[in-house]
Scaffold this motif. Sequence first.
Motif, PDB file in Angstrom:
ATOM      1  N   TYR A  37     -81.967  10.539 -76.065  1.00 35.12           N
ATOM      2  CA  TYR A  37     -81.258  11.202 -77.146  1.00 35.12           C
ATOM      3  C   TYR A  37     -79.795  11.385 -76.755  1.00 35.12           C
ATOM      4  O   TYR A  37     -79.466  11.569 -75.582  1.00 35.12           O
ATOM      5  CB  TYR A  37     -81.866  12.586 -77.431  1.00 35.12           C
ATOM      6  CG  TYR A  37     -83.193  12.553 -78.138  1.00 35.12           C
ATOM      7  CD1 TYR A  37     -84.383  12.412 -77.427  1.00 35.12           C
ATOM      8  CD2 TYR A  37     -83.264  12.682 -79.518  1.00 35.12           C
ATOM      9  CE1 TYR A  37     -85.607  12.398 -78.079  1.00 35.12           C
ATOM     10  CE2 TYR A  37     -84.487  12.672 -80.180  1.00 35.12           C
ATOM     11  CZ  TYR A  37     -85.646  12.528 -79.452  1.00 35.12           C
ATOM     12  OH  TYR A  37     -86.856  12.509 -80.107  1.00 35.12           O
ATOM     13  N   GLN A  39     -76.365  13.721 -77.537  1.00 31.50           N
ATOM     14  CA  GLN A  39     -75.892  14.985 -78.103  1.00 31.50           C
ATOM     15  C   GLN A  39     -74.367  15.022 -78.030  1.00 31.50           C
ATOM     16  O   GLN A  39     -73.782  15.319 -76.991  1.00 31.50           O
ATOM     17  CB  GLN A  39     -76.480  16.191 -77.360  1.00 31.50           C
ATOM     18  CG  GLN A  39     -76.124  17.518 -78.023  1.00 31.50           C
ATOM     19  CD  GLN A  39     -76.749  18.708 -77.335  1.00 31.50           C
ATOM     20  OE1 GLN A  39     -76.834  18.755 -76.108  1.00 31.50           O
ATOM     21  NE2 GLN A  39     -77.190  19.686 -78.109  1.00 31.50           N
ATOM     22  N   GLY A  43     -73.136  19.016 -81.302  1.00 34.05           N
ATOM     23  CA  GLY A  43     -74.385  19.708 -80.980  1.00 34.05           C
ATOM     24  C   GLY A  43     -75.679  19.082 -81.444  1.00 34.05           C
ATOM     25  O   GLY A  43     -76.729  19.405 -80.893  1.00 34.05           O
ATOM     26  N   GLU A  44     -75.654  18.200 -82.423  1.00 36.66           N
ATOM     27  CA  GLU A  44     -76.929  17.660 -82.916  1.00 36.66           C
ATOM     28  C   GLU A  44     -77.551  16.714 -81.895  1.00 36.66           C
ATOM     29  O   GLU A  44     -76.873  16.166 -81.044  1.00 36.66           O
ATOM     30  CB  GLU A  44     -76.730  16.942 -84.259  1.00 36.66           C
ATOM     31  CG  GLU A  44     -75.964  15.644 -84.196  1.00 36.66           C
ATOM     32  CD  GLU A  44     -74.478  15.824 -84.432  1.00 36.66           C
ATOM     33  OE1 GLU A  44     -73.940  16.886 -84.056  1.00 36.66           O
ATOM     34  OE2 GLU A  44     -73.868  14.897 -84.977  1.00 36.66           O
ATOM     35  N   MET A  45     -78.852  16.543 -81.979  1.00 32.05           N
ATOM     36  CA  MET A  45     -79.600  15.645 -81.097  1.00 32.05           C
ATOM     37  C   MET A  45     -79.931  14.387 -81.888  1.00 32.05           C
ATOM     38  O   MET A  45     -80.641  14.447 -82.885  1.00 32.05           O
ATOM     39  CB  MET A  45     -80.887  16.311 -80.622  1.00 32.05           C
ATOM     40  CG  MET A  45     -80.665  17.508 -79.726  1.00 32.05           C
ATOM     41  SD  MET A  45     -80.107  17.033 -78.098  1.00 32.05           S
ATOM     42  CE  MET A  45     -81.612  16.336 -77.419  1.00 32.05           C
TER      43      MET A  45
END
Lengths: 116, 116
Positions: A37, A39, A43-45
């Motif tokens: 993932y 980031q 902040g989003e994954m």
Amino acid sequence: AQKITQTQPGMFVQEKEAVTLDCTYDTSDPSYGLFWYKQPSSGEMIFLIYQGSYDQQNATEGRYSLNFQKARKSANLVISASQLGDSAMYFCAMREIGGGGNKLTFGTGTQLKVEL
Amino acid sequence: DADVTQTPRNRITKTGKRIMLECSQTKGHDRMYWYRQDPGLGLRLIYYSFDVKDINKGEISDGYSVSRQAQAKFSLSLESAIPNQTALYFCATSDRSGTTATDTQYFGPGTRLTVL
């Protein structure tokens, strides 16, 4: 013992170069999945790529590829032709089927900085 | 529109207050999760739910409770917030995939919670 180990807290790469982010894992479950993932600073994954333990070939998704070495229990992420927008934190994660549930165990991440 | 939404996106509260974080998804997924992220520790699982009637504790459930109001909604509550619950909280969803490991989790944008 750590299930997912990412030994590089921070990495630098020049724009347009390739970079490898390391990930090793520990499991006795023969059936598992490995995920990466991204980031960004917002902040989003963001899901990047997946590799199954029984997959014969290394996974690829555009500029992302996963260098899966099962015997060494490593699942390194390779980003080709780095771009400034690749600057972010990258997390390796594992899902074990036999352990029950669908839980992801995450590493502590690698902060990648792409430079001009 | 985002597939996984979280409200609020930011919250500052005081010690002892009850807080609810909400997650909604339009992906039609059965499975939902709550994670918290602390600097240097990656993401850790708080609770997960495989369907409306199935809720399970994760590795750090103490001090938290959850409610699965519908397939699309999964709420996390802090009954009496304390400062060490200051963190970035993520909701995630995944689809049922039988016995395979290819059950990718998709994350919401996160809720930044500060407990003073």
